[in-house]
Design an enzyme around this catalytic site. Structure first.
Site, PDB file in Angstrom:
ATOM      1  N   TYR A 266      -2.260   7.296   6.729  1.00 46.69           N
ATOM      2  CA  TYR A 266      -1.802   7.030   5.356  1.00 46.69           C
ATOM      3  C   TYR A 266      -2.888   6.243   4.646  1.00 46.69           C
ATOM      4  O   TYR A 266      -3.426   5.269   5.191  1.00 46.69           O
ATOM      5  CB  TYR A 266      -0.493   6.228   5.357  1.00 46.69           C
ATOM      6  CG  TYR A 266      -0.082   5.731   3.987  1.00 46.69           C
ATOM      7  CD1 TYR A 266       0.757   6.488   3.183  1.00 46.69           C
ATOM      8  CD2 TYR A 266      -0.545   4.510   3.493  1.00 46.69           C
ATOM      9  CE1 TYR A 266       1.137   6.041   1.923  1.00 46.69           C
ATOM     10  CE2 TYR A 266      -0.174   4.066   2.240  1.00 46.69           C
ATOM     11  CZ  TYR A 266       0.664   4.830   1.458  1.00 46.69           C
ATOM     12  OH  TYR A 266       1.031   4.391   0.197  1.00 46.69           O
ATOM     13  N   GLU A 353      -2.262   8.186  -3.826  1.00 50.67           N
ATOM     14  CA  GLU A 353      -1.728   8.105  -2.459  1.00 50.67           C
ATOM     15  C   GLU A 353      -1.964   9.422  -1.726  1.00 50.67           C
ATOM     16  O   GLU A 353      -1.690  10.498  -2.271  1.00 50.67           O
ATOM     17  CB  GLU A 353      -0.240   7.784  -2.514  1.00 50.67           C
ATOM     18  CG  GLU A 353       0.426   7.692  -1.153  1.00 50.67           C
ATOM     19  CD  GLU A 353       1.915   7.435  -1.274  1.00 50.67           C
ATOM     20  OE1 GLU A 353       2.327   6.261  -1.185  1.00 50.67           O
ATOM     21  OE2 GLU A 353       2.679   8.415  -1.467  1.00 50.67           O
TER      22      GLU A 353
END
Length: 543
Positions: A266, A353
């Site tokens: 991530y 993101e």
């Protein structure tokens, strides 16, 4: 003479400083002595001329010469003031609505040097030739005396301004990241089952179909599926199109080749408002909800702040990837971090993101998903992104409240709240929590609440099926408590409300308001003297 100030750099004599936090266009004085503009000290004859004691070096003759030079200086200043007045009278004209307010100037005791005053409305004189410029370009126009920023109008938004968030769909976010060098999966868009068949045939092999919605949790809702061939892609597309995920109907699909995954990470860049810096986050536990990782395993999430004036430096990347055990992949991921940060900064984003950032068995890093949000106040610098952005779907109750012109925010509790004024409304929410309950909403009646406003607000609150009791908290300043009491009774009659309602009235005409409610003797009305007592009663009735 008063203290010297200027619209250029602060002078040594103590120029007034501009208040921080207000963006001002560059303003150069250009009408007074350049030495003063550069912040140099006053000439010696001016310093001595301000001394009337006569005991300075040079004696009486020097003092006469100094007074003579001072008179010449004041005459020169007077000429400049007259010239400025003539220019100002000729240039005053109705203000261009597309110009962002920058500031105004006022005269000080020293007429030769005005001061810039940062205010919301710009009152500085403007010449006609400085009005030229494209209002959609965000460019700076002007001359050496003044510069002003032209703010564009964002078409399609409420009031022609900045009333929406710009959230990009996955395929748009991937396209944007790809421009800055982030490796992304190639794919195509499909708006129907037949389009999905054609795209799958073109891509070849196993493909993944992804619903293009702004809501989270599309995988759990059935919005992400695999298809081994074009026929299967058509069937899966028929199943996904038309789904409602997070209140948004699926109308488009993104198809891309299925990817073998050896590791999932991530990576994101967002804006930390408390620290006033960019926040980079990285974890080796990608492919899951990051909120869950942060709550259950906060030590697994690396956080690194980057000061906007310093920019990304190598040590930031090393610190961010400190927990990455596979050092062979570090250099490639560091390059992606740099590209992501550049995209975040240059696109005026508030969030970039990648989840998941995967590594294939061949060692290739790639962004499988992308979420990008652009700062709506920077749309004038990002016209292309402003056209791409989509307004986030509103909650049904909030949309209904907007139609009724009611300030309302949906929460998850059981105690409906109505107060007058944002501060009192927020305090009421807190007091309900202190009393052991959970607020169902934030609802502000406003400073001048009327009976009609009470009826409209109650209509919105009563539509929430979770609400089991309603708390009125009214402080009568501009709002009259007797008017609110009449509004409550009118709402009970018009809406046929049976929910228990707890009322606390204080301030202007509070006794009259309580008397009106007491005489009405409605069975579902409770009157309390204090805010805490009212909150406790409302929590008790909602239990």
């Amino acid at each position: 003479m008063g203290e010297r100030t200027c619209r250029g750099e602060p002078s040594a004599a103590g120029c007034d400083r501009l208040r921080p936090g207000l963006e001002l266009a560059e303003v150069a004085c250009g009408d007074h002595d350049p030495a003063l503009e550069r912040g140099q000290a006053q000439p010696a004859h001016e310093q001595l001329a301000c001394d009337d004691r006569g005991d300075h070096p040079g004696g009486e003759h020097a003092l006469v010469d100094q007074h003579h030079e001072r008179a010449q200086h004041e005459h020169l200043v007077g000429d400049r003031v007259e010239q400025r007045a003539e220019r100002g009278a000729a240039s005053r004209a109705p203000r261009d609505a597309s110009v962002e307010p920058v500031g105004r100037h006022r005269e000080t005791e020293d007429p030769g040097c005005p001061v810039v005053v940062p205010v919301e409305a710009e009152r500085e004189e403007r010449h006609d030739e400085r009005r030229a410029g494209n209002p959609d370009s965000g460019q700076l126009v002007g001359d050496r005396h003044r510069l002003r920023r032209i703010r564009p109008r964002v078409r399609g938004s409420a009031e022609g301004g900045y009333s929406r968030r710009v959230d990009l769909y996955e395929f748009q976010g991937k396209e944007l990241l790809g421009r800055y060098g982030v490796p992304v999966s190639e794919g195509l868009l499909a708006a129907s089952a037949e389009d999905a068949y054609s795209v799958a045939a073109r891509l070849g092999g196993t493909v993944v179909l992804k619903a293009q919605v702004l809501s989270v949790g599309r995988g759990k809702a059935g919005g992400v599926r695999l298809a081994a061939d074009p026929a299967a892609a058509r069937r899966e597309a028929e199943a996904i199109l038309g789904l409602v995920i997070g209140g948004e109907r699926v109308e488009r699909l993104w198809l891309e080749p299925a990817c073998a995954i050896a590791a999932e990470y991530y990576l994101s860049a967002t804006f930390d408002r408390a620290a006033r810096q960019t926040l980079l986050m990285f974890t080796t536990e990608g492919g899951v909800e990051i909120e869950q990782v942060a709550a259950e395993r906060p030590h697994a999430l690396r956080r690194v702040h980057v000061h906007p004036l310093e920019g990304l430096r190598p040590h930031h990347g090393r610190e961010l990837l400190a927990r990455l055990t596979d050092r062979a992949r570090a250099s490639e991921i560091l390059a992606i971090v740099a590209s992501l940060y550049r995209c975040f900064s240059e696109s005026d984003a508030t969030l970039c993101e990648i989840n998941p950032l995967v590594v294939t068995p061949d060692g290739e890093a790639r962004a499988l998903d992308a979420k990008v949000t652009i700062d709506d106040s920077a749309l004038y610098r990002q016209p292309e992104l402003a056209r791409l952005g989509q307004p986030r779907p509103a909650d049904a109750l909030e949309a209904f409240a907007a139609e009724r012109r009611v300030t309302y925010v949906k929460l998850d509790g059981t105690v409906g709240i109505l107060a007058n004024g944002a501060g009192l409304s927020m305090s009421t929410v807190d007091v309900v929590v202190v009393a052991g309950g959970a607020p169902a909403n934030f609802c502000d009646l406003g400073g001048g609440g009327s009976a009609a406003g009470v009826v409209a607000s109650l209509e919105v609150i009563a539509r929430d099926a979770q609400v089991r009791a309603i708390l009125f908290n009214i402080f009568g300043g501009i709002t009259r408590c007797d008017e609110v009491a009449r509004g409550i009774l009118a709402a009970l009659d018009e809406l046929h409300l049976t929910l228990p309602i707890v009322v606390r009235l204080d301030g202007t005409n509070a006794e009259e308001g309580r008397a009106i409610l007491t005489q009405a003797a409605r069975p579902n009305l409770r009157i309390e003297a204090t805010m805490l007592a009212a909150a406790r009663r409302a929590v008790e009735l909602a239990a």
